[in-house]
Scaffold this motif. Structure first.
Motif, PDB file in Angstrom:
ATOM      1  N   ALA A  36      32.367  34.301  51.722  1.00 10.33           N
ATOM      2  CA  ALA A  36      33.586  34.147  52.501  1.00 10.33           C
ATOM      3  C   ALA A  36      33.803  32.662  52.762  1.00 10.33           C
ATOM      4  CB  ALA A  36      33.448  34.901  53.819  1.00 10.33           C
ATOM      5  N   ASP A  37      34.998  32.220  52.455  1.00 12.64           N
ATOM      6  CA  ASP A  37      35.305  30.792  52.624  1.00 12.64           C
ATOM      7  C   ASP A  37      36.627  30.700  53.355  1.00 12.64           C
ATOM      8  OD1 ASP A  37      35.793  28.142  52.452  1.00 12.64           O
ATOM      9  OD2 ASP A  37      35.829  28.051  50.240  1.00 12.64           O
ATOM     10  N   LEU A  38      36.506  30.546  54.687  1.00 16.16           N
ATOM     11  CA  LEU A  38      37.714  30.596  55.497  1.00 16.16           C
ATOM     12  C   LEU A  38      38.685  29.476  55.160  1.00 16.16           C
ATOM     13  CD1 LEU A  38      36.288  31.775  58.912  1.00 16.16           C
ATOM     14  CD2 LEU A  38      37.786  33.015  57.342  1.00 16.16           C
ATOM     15  N   MET A  39      38.132  28.350  54.602  1.00  5.99           N
ATOM     16  CA  MET A  39      38.998  27.237  54.226  1.00  5.99           C
ATOM     17  C   MET A  39      39.928  27.629  53.074  1.00  5.99           C
ATOM     18  SD  MET A  39      38.084  25.016  56.306  1.00  5.99           S
ATOM     19  CE  MET A  39      38.827  23.500  55.704  1.00  5.99           C
ATOM     20  N   SER A  41      41.151  30.750  52.419  1.00  5.31           N
ATOM     21  CA  SER A  41      41.669  32.106  52.589  1.00  5.31           C
ATOM     22  C   SER A  41      43.123  32.196  52.129  1.00  5.31           C
ATOM     23  CB  SER A  41      41.561  32.536  54.053  1.00  5.31           C
ATOM     24  OG  SER A  41      42.415  31.739  54.831  1.00  5.31           O
ATOM     25  N   GLU A  42      43.492  33.408  51.759  1.00  7.97           N
ATOM     26  CA  GLU A  42      44.860  33.727  51.347  1.00  7.97           C
ATOM     27  C   GLU A  42      45.361  32.823  50.233  1.00  7.97           C
ATOM     28  OE1 GLU A  42      47.612  34.374  54.569  1.00  7.97           O
ATOM     29  OE2 GLU A  42      45.958  34.778  55.940  1.00  7.97           O
ATOM     30  N   MET A  43      44.435  32.507  49.284  1.00 11.17           N
ATOM     31  CA  MET A  43      44.841  31.701  48.136  1.00 11.17           C
ATOM     32  C   MET A  43      45.479  32.614  47.089  1.00 11.17           C
ATOM     33  SD  MET A  43      43.862  28.489  48.496  1.00 11.17           S
ATOM     34  CE  MET A  43      43.410  27.752  46.943  1.00 11.17           C
ATOM     35  N   PRO A  44      46.604  32.188  46.479  1.00  7.01           N
ATOM     36  CA  PRO A  44      47.211  33.013  45.425  1.00  7.01           C
ATOM     37  C   PRO A  44      46.329  33.020  44.178  1.00  7.01           C
ATOM     38  CG  PRO A  44      48.333  30.905  45.589  1.00  7.01           C
ATOM     39  CD  PRO A  44      47.330  30.930  46.695  1.00  7.01           C
ATOM     40  N   PRO A  45      46.559  33.952  43.252  1.00  5.26           N
ATOM     41  CA  PRO A  45      45.761  33.996  42.022  1.00  5.26           C
ATOM     42  C   PRO A  45      45.745  32.645  41.327  1.00  5.26           C
ATOM     43  CG  PRO A  45      47.149  35.935  42.152  1.00  5.26           C
ATOM     44  CD  PRO A  45      47.520  35.056  43.315  1.00  5.26           C
ATOM     45  N   SER A  46      44.577  32.283  40.835  1.00  7.35           N
ATOM     46  CA  SER A  46      44.412  31.007  40.149  1.00  7.35           C
ATOM     47  C   SER A  46      43.274  31.173  39.155  1.00  7.35           C
ATOM     48  CB  SER A  46      44.056  29.914  41.164  1.00  7.35           C
ATOM     49  OG  SER A  46      42.783  30.217  41.730  1.00  7.35           O
ATOM     50  N   TRP A  47      42.926  30.093  38.441  1.00  5.20           N
ATOM     51  CA  TRP A  47      41.831  30.193  37.483  1.00  5.20           C
ATOM     52  C   TRP A  47      40.515  30.462  38.174  1.00  5.20           C
ATOM     53  CZ3 TRP A  47      42.535  31.667  32.919  1.00  5.20           C
ATOM     54  CH2 TRP A  47      43.665  31.285  32.193  1.00  5.20           C
ATOM     55  N   GLU A  48      40.354  29.946  39.420  1.00  8.33           N
ATOM     56  CA  GLU A  48      39.098  30.187  40.127  1.00  8.33           C
ATOM     57  C   GLU A  48      39.044  31.590  40.690  1.00  8.33           C
ATOM     58  OE1 GLU A  48      38.829  26.438  42.588  1.00  8.33           O
ATOM     59  OE2 GLU A  48      39.516  26.018  40.538  1.00  8.33           O
ATOM     60  N   HIS A  49      40.153  32.018  41.214  1.00  6.75           N
ATOM     61  CA  HIS A  49      40.235  33.381  41.784  1.00  6.75           C
ATOM     62  C   HIS A  49      41.367  34.114  41.092  1.00  6.75           C
ATOM     63  CE1 HIS A  49      37.480  32.254  45.016  1.00  6.75           C
ATOM     64  NE2 HIS A  49      38.182  31.121  45.146  1.00  6.75           N
ATOM     65  N   TRP A  50      41.012  34.893  40.049  1.00 10.17           N
ATOM     66  CA  TRP A  50      42.039  35.545  39.215  1.00 10.17           C
ATOM     67  C   TRP A  50      42.969  36.431  40.030  1.00 10.17           C
ATOM     68  CZ3 TRP A  50      39.381  37.362  34.048  1.00 10.17           C
ATOM     69  CH2 TRP A  50      38.925  36.218  33.360  1.00 10.17           C
ATOM     70  N   MET A  51      42.417  37.033  41.081  1.00 12.37           N
ATOM     71  CA  MET A  51      43.251  37.916  41.894  1.00 12.37           C
ATOM     72  C   MET A  51      43.486  37.310  43.279  1.00 12.37           C
ATOM     73  SD  MET A  51      41.881  41.718  40.966  1.00 12.37           S
ATOM     74  CE  MET A  51      41.839  42.343  39.298  1.00 12.37           C
ATOM     75  N   GLY A  52      43.223  36.023  43.394  1.00 10.60           N
ATOM     76  CA  GLY A  52      43.420  35.366  44.678  1.00 10.60           C
ATOM     77  C   GLY A  52      42.287  35.657  45.645  1.00 10.60           C
ATOM     78  N   THR A  53      42.478  35.224  46.920  1.00  7.69           N
ATOM     79  CA  THR A  53      41.467  35.496  47.944  1.00  7.69           C
ATOM     80  C   THR A  53      42.136  36.226  49.108  1.00  7.69           C
ATOM     81  OG1 THR A  53      41.857  33.387  49.057  1.00  7.69           O
ATOM     82  CG2 THR A  53      40.140  33.439  47.353  1.00  7.69           C
ATOM     83  N   ASP A  54      41.306  36.887  49.910  1.00 10.72           N
ATOM     84  CA  ASP A  54      41.860  37.650  51.024  1.00 10.72           C
ATOM     85  C   ASP A  54      41.865  36.833  52.310  1.00 10.72           C
ATOM     86  OD1 ASP A  54      39.267  37.599  51.870  1.00 10.72           O
ATOM     87  OD2 ASP A  54      38.949  39.780  51.761  1.00 10.72           O
ATOM     88  N   GLY A  55      42.103  37.451  53.443  1.00 12.59           N
ATOM     89  CA  GLY A  55      42.249  36.758  54.709  1.00 12.59           C
ATOM     90  C   GLY A  55      40.999  36.003  55.133  1.00 12.59           C
TER      91      GLY A  55
END
Lengths: 273, 316, 307
Positions: A36-39, A41-55
Motif C-alpha cells: 500500500a502506497d498512500l502517496m 493512491s487513486e492513480m489511473p492505469p499506467s505502465w507501472e499499474h496496468w489497472m491503476g491503484t485504489d484508494g
C-alpha cells in the motif's frame, strides 16, 4: 456453429480466470495487501499499474488476480457442496418416493421460495464473516435446482428395465443408486453445477460487497467493489476492473454450462447428427 | 400331477387413483382382482390380454417389483411375499425377468461384461478368471461373441440387446424366467431368432417360463398353458391346444378373431373355432359387451371347468 | 390389358433420398398407386418404408432430403412444386395418419376444433359451419356421442378413439390419397380390427387411394390390393396381395413369410422351431433388386434402368 463458438468462448474465459488465480503469486506485480502506497493512491492505469491503484495505493491488477483465488474457491467448493446435497436428496427422494419424497419436495420448494442470497445473508450473520462461513452459507442455500433435476431424472430412470433388472438380480438400493442411476444423471447435474459456479461467484461478490463476506484487507472482487464505491467518480478503474472480472467469470461459466447442456442433451444430438 | 413350482393365490393389486373432486369418492383401480395361476416345472405359461388387463402387473408381483394388495405368491409352497419372505438377494436365484424394450433394459453406461460380472460378484458365485469364463460362456450360449463383453449397449442391434437381456437374466441360474413381451419390440425376422433361442434355452436349462404377451400367434407357438386376462380377471385358462382350438369365453373368441392372419383372410377361411358349450342357465363374466369402469367392483364369478384342463369364468 | 388401367394417382419414379449424396437411405424406388387402390408397403425397421411416406408428404426432416427421382401426384411433380403450393395440397388432396395419435394431435385443442380447422383452412368455411361439419366427420368415423365428444381433448379419449379422430381429420377434405404409416401398431388387436375396417370402408366409399405402410403382413393382407416389399432401401418385390402370399418370388419375401408364426399352425403334442430369415435368404440377396419382378403398371410408364 455459434453454439460451438459460445462454448469455446466460455471455456477460454474460465481457463483465463483459473490461470490468473493459480499463477497469481507468480504474475502479480505487487503484493495485494502489503504494497500500500498512500502517496500513489487513486492513480489511473499506467505502465507501472496496468489497472491503476485504489484508494490506499494498492495495485488493482494484483488485487484482481488474488481476488480470483477467493472467487474461484468460493464458486467451486460451495457448488460442490450444493451438488452433493442436491444429488443425494434428489436421487434418494426420486428412488424411494413416499414420505421421504414429500419431505424433500417440501424442503426444495421452501428453498426455492426464499431468495438464496437472503438465506445466505442470514447464515453469514450467525456465523460471522470469513471464507469458511462463506463456503457454508453459499453451499447450503443453492442445491434446490440440482435436487429437482436429480429427482426427476431418477423418477424416469427407476422404471426402466435396467434398474428393475438390478433389483431382481438382488442388488441393494444404495448399490443401485450408485451404479445404475448416478452415472446416468451426471450429465444434467454437471450442467447445473457449471451454471451454479457462476451464480456463487456473483453471490460471493454481493455478500462481500455488503461487508459480510471476505473481510478486508484480504482482496475479493466483492469487497474491492465495496471499497471503490466512494471513488467511482475520482478513480473509476478501481471499480471497473473487479466488475469486469466478475462479469467475465460469470459469463464464462454460463456459456460453458449452456454448451455442456446442449452437448449432453440427447435430443440436441439427434437433431444435429 | 406334481406339486406346482409357483402358485399365485387370489392375487389382488389395487391402485388408489386421485379423487376427481375434493370431496369425491376415493377411486380404486383394480389392476389385478383375484388372480389364481399355477406354473409347473419346465412349463411355459402365457398370460395374454390387451393393455391394462393386469398381465404386466401380475408379472411384476411375481418378480417382487410390485407389492400385492392381498393374496400370495408361493414358490414350492413357501410364500414370496409377506413376513418370512426371502430377501431380494435370495429371491434373485429363483426368478429373473426379460424386459420388453431392449433399448431401455441395459444401462447405457455399463459394459455388457460388467453388467454380467457384477451379478456373479454380488452373489459370490465366481471371481477372477472363472467369472470371466462364465460370462464368456453365457454370451456364447445366447448366440453372441465372448469379446462382446467389452462393448457398451449402444453398439448392439435390438435383437442382440435382447440376447444380452436374456444372458443377464440367466446369469444366476434361476428356475423361472418371466418374459415380458420378449419379442414385441423386435422386427419379424428377429422375433423368430429370439423365440427359437428362448425355446432352446428352456429345454437345455430346464427352465420354467411365464410369458406376458399380446401376440397370440407367438403365444400359441411356444406355450404349454395359456391364461387370458381381461380387466384384472383371468377369464379363460387351460392347456394351449384346448384354449386355441375351443376358445369359449367371448373375449377370448374376440381376441383370436381379431388377429389379422394373412392366409385366413385370403382363403376366406376366416372364423373362430367353436367353443365349448357352457352349462345352460349360466352366463359369461365379466360381461364384455359393457366397457365397465375399471374401478367398479365386478359381479361374483368363478372359473368353471369345461374340459380336462380348460376353465372359463362364468357369473354365479 | 395395361391400356385399360386408369392413370395413377401417385407415381413414384426412381426415388432416392439420403443425407446429402453420401449416405443414401433409399436407392431408387418406383411404384404407382391407382385411384381408389390400397397399396401396401411392407418391410422391417430401417427398410425405408416410413421415409418413403414422409417424402411423398414433404415432411422429411433435415438432414434427410430427396436426392433424386420424381414423385408425380395427378401428373404434377411434387418435388418441383413451390413449397406453398405443396402445403396447400397437404391435408387437402394428400392426407396422412400417423402411428401415434397422441403426439399427432394437439393436446391443448379440442378434437372438434382440430377437425373444424381443416374445413376452415382448406375450404374457407366459417367456424360455425366448420364445427357442424366436424361433428358430422366424427359421426362418420363412428365416435359415439359426436356432439359431446367434439368438446373433448385428445387425452380424454382412448387410443382407438384418438386414431378414429386422426382418420376423421385426414379424410375431412376427401383427399385423393391417404398415407397411413403404421396406423394401428400402437393399438390393441381388438381395437385395431375396428379401426382398419373403418378406414377401408371410408376410403372405399370416397374412392380414396391409400398408401399403407406397415410391418405387419396380416394388416397388409387385410387391407391392400397390391403390396410392395421393401428391404434395405429398395423395393425388392411388388405383386398382387394374393400372389405375394401364395407365390412370393424374392427370397426376402419368402423369408419374411416363413419367419412368422401363424395362428393355428402348431400341431398338438409338439413345439417346433421357427424358420429364421437367414436360413431362407442369402446375405447377398438382401436388398437386391429383382427388376423383372416389378411389373410396370400404367401405359405411360417408361422402362427404367436400375443400379
Amino acid at each position: 456453429m455459434s453454439l460451438r463458438f459460445n462454448f469455446a468462448l466460455g471455456l477460454a474465459l474460465v481457463v483465463l480466470v483459473v490461470l490468473g488465480a493459480v499463477l497469481a503469486g507468480l504474475i502479480a506485480p505487487y503484493d495485494p495487501i502489503m504494497d500500500a502506497d498512500l502517496m500513489n493512491s487513486e492513480m489511473p492505469p499506467s505502465w507501472e499499474h496496468w489497472m491503476g491503484t485504489d484508494g490506499q495505493g494498492r495495485d488493482v491488477l494484483s488485487r484482481v488476480l488474488y481476488g480470483a483465488r477467493v472467487s474461484l474457491t468460493v464458486g467451486l467448493i460451495s457448488q460442490l457442496i450444493n451438488s452433493v446435497i442436491g444429488t443425494a436428496l434428489g436421487v434418494s427422494a426420486g428412488y424411494f418416493g413416499g414420505w421421504w419424497d414429500d419431505l424433500v419436495n417440501g424442503l426444495t420448494n421452501v428453498m426455492l421460495a426464499i431468495p438464496s442470497l437472503v438465506f445466505a445473508l442470514a447464515i453469514m450473520a450467525v456465523l460471522g464473516p470469513g471464507l469458511p462461513s462463506l463456503l457454508l452459507a453459499l453451499g447450503l442455500t443453492n442445491w434446490s435446482w440440482t435436487c429437482r433435476i436429480a429427482r426427476s431424472s431418477t423418477l424416469s430412470l427407476k422404471n426402466q428395465g435396467f434398474v428393475q433388472a438390478a433389483k431382481t438380480a438382488g442388488f441393494g438400493n444404495f448399490n443401485i443408486m450408485r451404479t445404475q442411476i448416478l452415472p446416468n444423471i451426471l450429465g444434467p447435474v454437471l450442467v447445473i453445477a457449471t451454471l451454479g459456479i457462476g451464480g456463487a461467484v456473483l453471490s460471493e461478490a454481493a455478500l462481500s460487497f455488503l461487508g459480510v463476506g471476505i473481510r478486508p484487507p484480504q482482496p475479493s472482487w466483492g469487497n474491492m467493489l465495496s471499497d471503490a464505491r466512494e471513488l467511482i467518480r475520482t478513480a473509476p478503474w478501481a471499480a471497473i476492473f473487479p466488475g469486469l472480472a466478475i462479469f467475465a467469470t460469470v459469463l464464462g461459466f454460463n456459456l460453458l454450462g449452456d454448451g455442456l447442456r446442449d452437448m449432453l442433451d440427447p435430443h440436441m444430438r439427434t437433431r444435429t447428427a | 400331477m406334481t406339486a406346482p413350482l409357483l402358485e399365485i393365490r387370489d392375487l389382488k393389486v389395487h391402485f388408489n387413483l386421485p379423487r376427481q373432486s375434493l370431496l369425491g369418492p376415493r377411486r380404486v383401480l383394480r389392476a389385478v382382482d383375484g388372480v389364481n395361476l399355477t406354473l409347473h416345472e419346465g412349463e411355459c405359461l402365457s398370460i395374454v390380454g390387451e393393455s391394462g388387463c393386469g398381465k404386466s402387473t401380475t408379472a411384476l408381483t411375481v418378480m417382487g417389483l410390485q407389492e400385492p394388495t392381498s393374496g400370495e405368491v408361493l414358490y414350492k409352497g413357501k410364500p414370496l411375499n409377506g413376513p418370512g419372505a426371502p430377501s431380494r438377494k435370495q429371491r434373485a436365484r429363483i426368478a429373473q425377468m426379460v424386459f420388453q424394450d431392449p433399448y431401455a433394459s441395459l444401462n447405457p453406461r455399463q459394459t455388457i461384461g460388467s453388467t454380467l460380472l457384477s451379478q456373479l460378484k454380488l452373489h459370490g458365485l465366481a471371481s477372477g478368471s472363472e467369472a470371466q469364463d462364465r460370462v464368456a460362456a453365457m454370451l456364447k450360449r445366447v448366440g453372441l461373441q465372448p469379446d462382446h463383453a467389452r462393448r457398451f449397449p449402444h453398439e448392439f442391434s435390438g435383437g442382440q440387446r435382447q440376447r444380452i437381456g436374456i444372458a443377464r437374466a440367466l446369469m444366476l441360474d434361476p428356475q423361472i424366467l418371466v418374459l415380458d413381451e420378449p419379442v414385441s419390440a423386435l422386427d419379424v425376422s428377429i422375433q423368430a431368432q429370439i423365440i427359437n433361442l428362448l425355446m432352446d434355452l428352456q429345454e437345455t436349462l430346464r427352465l420354467s417360463y411365464i410369458m406376458i404377451s399380446h401376440d397370440l400367434s407367438v403365444v400359441e407357438h411356444v406355450s404349454d398353458r395359456v391364461a387370458v386376462m381381461y380387466f384384472g380377471h383371468v377369464v379363460e385358462e387351460g392347456d394351449w391346444h384346448s384354449v386355441f382350438t375351443r376358445p369359449t369365453h367371448p373375449y377370448t373368441r374376440r381376441l383370436i378373431g381379431s388377429v389379422p392372419d394373412a392366409e385366413a383372410i385370403l382363403t376366406g377361411a376366416r372364423g373362430v373355432p367353436d367353443g365349448v358349450a357352457i352349462p345352460s342357465g349360466r352366463s359369461f363374466s365379466p360381461d364384455i359387451s359393457i366397457r365397465r369402469d375399471p374401478g367398479q367392483s365386478s359381479e361374483p364369478s368363478a372359473l368353471v371347468p369345461v374340459g380336462s384342463d380348460h376353465r372359463v369364468r362364468l357369473a354365479i | 390389358m395395361s391400356q385399360f388401367l386408369p392413370d395413377p394417382v401417385l407415381s413414384v419414379r426412381n426415388l432416392r433420398l439420403g443425407i446429402g449424396k453420401r449416405y443414401e437411405i433409399l436407392h431408387g424406388i418406383s411404384f404407382d398407386i391407382l385411384p381408389g387402390e390400397t397399396y401396401g408397403l411392407v418391410g422391417e425397421s430401417g427398410s425405408g418404408k416410413s421415409v418413403t411416406g414422409l417424402a411423398i408428404m414433404g415432411l422429411l426432416k433435415r438432414p434427410l432430403s430427396v436426392t433424386g427421382g420424381t414423385i408425380h401426384f395427378q401428373d404434377r411433380d411434387l418435388l418441383k412444386m413451390h413449397p406453398r403450393e405443396r402445403r396447400q395440397l397437404r391435408g387437402d388432396r394428400i392426407a396422412m395418419v400417423f402411428q401415434e395419435p397422441m403426439t399427432a394431435l394437439n393436446p391443448l385443442v379440442t378434437i372438434g376444433r382440430q377437425i373444424a380447422e381443416m374445413f376452415v383452412i382448406h375450404r374457407g368455411m366459417g367456424w360455425p359451419e366448420a364445427r357442424r361439419k366436424a361433428v358430422e366427420a366424427l359421426e362418420s368415423v363412428r365416435v359415439p356421442a359426436p356432439e359431446e365428444r367434439a368438446h373433448a381433448y385428445p387425452h380424454q379419449l382412448s387410443g382407438g378413439m384418438r386414431q378414429r379422430v386422426m382418420i376423421a381429420i385426414a379424410l375431412a377434405c376427401r383427399p385423393d390419397l391417404l398415407i397411413a404409416d403404421e396406423p394401428t401398431t400402437a393399438l390393441d388387436v381388438t381395437v385395431q380390427a375396428g379401426v382398419l375396417e373403418l378406414m377401408a370402408e371410408l376410403c372405399r366409399a370416397e374412392g380414396t387411394a391409400v398408401l399403407l405402410v406397415s410391418h405387419d403382413l396380416g394388416v397388409i393382407a387385410n387391407m391392400c390390393q397390391r403390396v410392395g416389399v421393401m428391404d434395405q432401401g429398395r423395393l425388392v418385390e411388388e405383386q398382387d396381395t394374393r400372389n405375394i402370399f401364395t407365390n412370393p418370388l424374392h427370397p426376402y419375401t419368402r423369408g419374411l413369410l416363413a419367419a412368422r408364426p401363424r395362428l393355428g399352425s402348431r400341431t398338438p403334442g409338439q413345439r417346433s422351431r421357427l424358420i429364421e430369415l437367414d436360413e431362407v435368404v442369402n446375405a447377398k440377396d438382401r436388398g437386391r433388386d429383382m427388376p423383372t419382378l416389378i411389373t410396370p403398371r400404367g401405359p405411360q410408364l417408361a422402362p427404367e434402368t436400375r443400379a
